[in-house]
Design a protein around this motif. Structure first.
Motif, mmCIF file in Angstrom:
data_model
loop_
_atom_site.group_PDB
_atom_site.id
_atom_site.type_symbol
_atom_site.label_atom_id
_atom_site.label_comp_id
_atom_site.label_asym_id
_atom_site.label_seq_id
_atom_site.Cartn_x
_atom_site.Cartn_y
_atom_site.Cartn_z
ATOM 1 N N GLU A 1 200.892 49.340 43.179
ATOM 2 C CA GLU A 1 202.137 49.423 42.474
ATOM 3 C C GLU A 1 203.281 49.454 43.451
ATOM 4 O O GLU A 1 204.318 48.554 43.484
ATOM 5 C CB GLU A 1 202.354 50.443 41.446
ATOM 6 C CG GLU A 1 203.478 50.167 40.671
ATOM 7 C CD GLU A 1 203.349 50.763 39.244
ATOM 8 O OE1 GLU A 1 204.366 50.701 38.512
ATOM 9 O OE2 GLU A 1 202.312 51.246 38.844
ATOM 10 N N SER B 1 197.964 56.957 34.833
ATOM 11 C CA SER B 1 197.286 55.954 34.697
ATOM 12 C C SER B 1 197.571 54.450 33.883
ATOM 13 O O SER B 1 198.142 54.747 33.141
ATOM 14 C CB SER B 1 195.918 56.405 34.212
ATOM 15 O OG SER B 1 195.194 55.285 33.624
ATOM 16 N N SER B 2 197.500 53.429 34.557
ATOM 17 C CA SER B 2 197.930 52.348 33.848
ATOM 18 C C SER B 2 197.358 52.196 32.314
ATOM 19 O O SER B 2 198.035 51.306 31.469
ATOM 20 C CB SER B 2 197.669 51.334 34.654
ATOM 21 O OG SER B 2 196.205 50.850 34.873
ATOM 22 N N PRO C 1 191.669 57.334 42.142
ATOM 23 C CA PRO C 1 192.223 56.372 41.209
ATOM 24 C C PRO C 1 193.754 56.683 41.357
ATOM 25 O O PRO C 1 194.273 55.473 41.151
ATOM 26 C CB PRO C 1 191.600 56.698 39.839
ATOM 27 C CG PRO C 1 190.482 57.649 40.053
ATOM 28 C CD PRO C 1 190.661 58.286 41.369
ATOM 29 N N ARG D 1 194.822 54.650 44.609
ATOM 30 C CA ARG D 1 194.602 53.368 44.552
ATOM 31 C C ARG D 1 195.691 52.402 43.671
ATOM 32 O O ARG D 1 196.305 51.516 44.154
ATOM 33 C CB ARG D 1 193.328 53.107 44.061
ATOM 34 C CG ARG D 1 192.906 51.699 44.050
ATOM 35 C CD ARG D 1 191.516 51.347 43.231
ATOM 36 N NE ARG D 1 191.220 51.880 42.091
ATOM 37 C CZ ARG D 1 190.671 52.975 41.641
ATOM 38 N NH1 ARG D 1 190.058 53.474 42.389
ATOM 39 N NH2 ARG D 1 190.525 53.206 40.215
ATOM 40 N N GLU D 2 195.958 53.298 42.357
ATOM 41 C CA GLU D 2 196.772 52.531 41.608
ATOM 42 C C GLU D 2 198.280 52.684 42.318
ATOM 43 O O GLU D 2 198.893 51.679 42.282
ATOM 44 C CB GLU D 2 196.825 53.292 40.289
ATOM 45 C CG GLU D 2 195.773 52.894 39.434
ATOM 46 C CD GLU D 2 196.115 52.703 37.875
ATOM 47 O OE1 GLU D 2 196.925 53.599 37.536
ATOM 48 O OE2 GLU D 2 195.432 52.182 37.014
ATOM 49 N N TRP E 1 202.153 60.005 39.144
ATOM 50 C CA TRP E 1 201.477 58.914 38.595
ATOM 51 C C TRP E 1 200.957 59.114 37.207
ATOM 52 O O TRP E 1 200.788 60.154 36.745
ATOM 53 C CB TRP E 1 200.393 58.566 39.628
ATOM 54 C CG TRP E 1 199.295 57.829 38.910
ATOM 55 C CD1 TRP E 1 199.143 56.552 39.202
ATOM 56 C CD2 TRP E 1 197.952 58.443 38.289
ATOM 57 N NE1 TRP E 1 197.898 56.123 38.668
ATOM 58 C CE2 TRP E 1 196.953 57.110 38.292
ATOM 59 C CE3 TRP E 1 197.618 59.657 37.982
ATOM 60 C CZ2 TRP E 1 195.791 57.265 37.584
ATOM 61 C CZ3 TRP E 1 196.215 59.716 37.620
ATOM 62 C CH2 TRP E 1 195.256 58.508 37.334
#
Length: 234
Positions: free
Chosen positions: A40, A103-104, A32, A35-36, A101
């Motif tokens: 971005e 998480s959004s 994850p 991927r994020e 990072w």
């Protein structure tokens, strides 16, 4: 990609079980994060640097982020990765932070600051005395985070985003004053490599996929303003 607000907005976070775990970059729990970050990076930068910005995520072998020369940390909340970051060896005394990072779905809780602190602590545990990192010209929130957590800018804050290009920072991990001469030289060489692309893009406002006019992309001038404000206050 970074998180500067330390005020929790998720009441569940106060009661959740949280822990940092150190994993291989190839661990499925890292997916994850990658991927994020890829989405971005590509959204903010497109192919500004001559290739998809997400290519940077695959530039280094996995072993660069494994002991004894590196580390990959995930902040787990009830078994789910909500933030993370990594470092690799930069030189004998210095780690280079990468992949920071949040998480959004878990931002505005001060998690990026916690990741930075954990990576600094782990670097110390490994015997390193300095840390180094870079961020791009379209990430003003990252610049604010690093300036607000004691990192020294290696660039001239009076420059524009296009003149600076890659924003570099260094930090002493001990009580000793920061000696960044070797770091500065390598940062200057890295920055010079990307300046032609940034300056060409600045001269062509149409800009294509990497244009600052893309929706929701921060104005790069905010980055320089944040750094200048830090210098003025010092």
């Amino acid at each position: 990609m970074t998180d500067t607000d330390q005020t929790p907005t998720d009441t569940h976070a106060a009661t959740a079980h949280e822990e940092f775990v150190y994993v291989s970059p190839e661990d499925p729990r890292v997916e994850p994060l990658i991927r994020e970050l890829a989405a971005e990076y590509d959204h903010r930068y497109g192919d500004l640097f001559g290739e998809p910005a997400s290519a940077e995520l695959y530039r280094y072998p996995a072993e660069n982020f494994l002991p004894p020369i590196g580390a990959f940390a995930l902040l787990m909340r009830d078994g789910v990765a909500v933030a993370g970051g990594a470092f690799k060896r930069f030189d004998q005394h210095t780690t280079e932070f990468k992949r920071i990072w949040v998480s959004s779905q878990q931002r505005r809780q001060g998690l990026a600051k916690r990741v930075l602190a954990e990576l600094e602590d782990e670097s110390r545990r490994r015997g390193f005395t300095r840390a180094y990192l870079t961020t791009g010209p379209r990430q003003p929130e990252a610049v604010r985070l690093y300036l607000g957590t004691g990192w020294t800018p290696l660039f001239d804050p009076r420059g524009t985003a296009e003149q600076i290009g890659i924003y570099g920072f260094a930090k002493s991990l001990t009580s000793e004053d920061l000696d960044a001469r070797e770091i500065q030289a390598r940062y200057d060489a890295e920055r010079a490599e990307f300046l032609p692309e940034l300056q060409a893009e600045a001269a062509d406002p149409a800009g294509g996929a990497g244009s600052a006019e893309a929706a929701d992309v921060p104005n790069s001038a905010d980055v320089t303003a944040a750094a200048q404000a830090h210098t003025d206050a010092a």
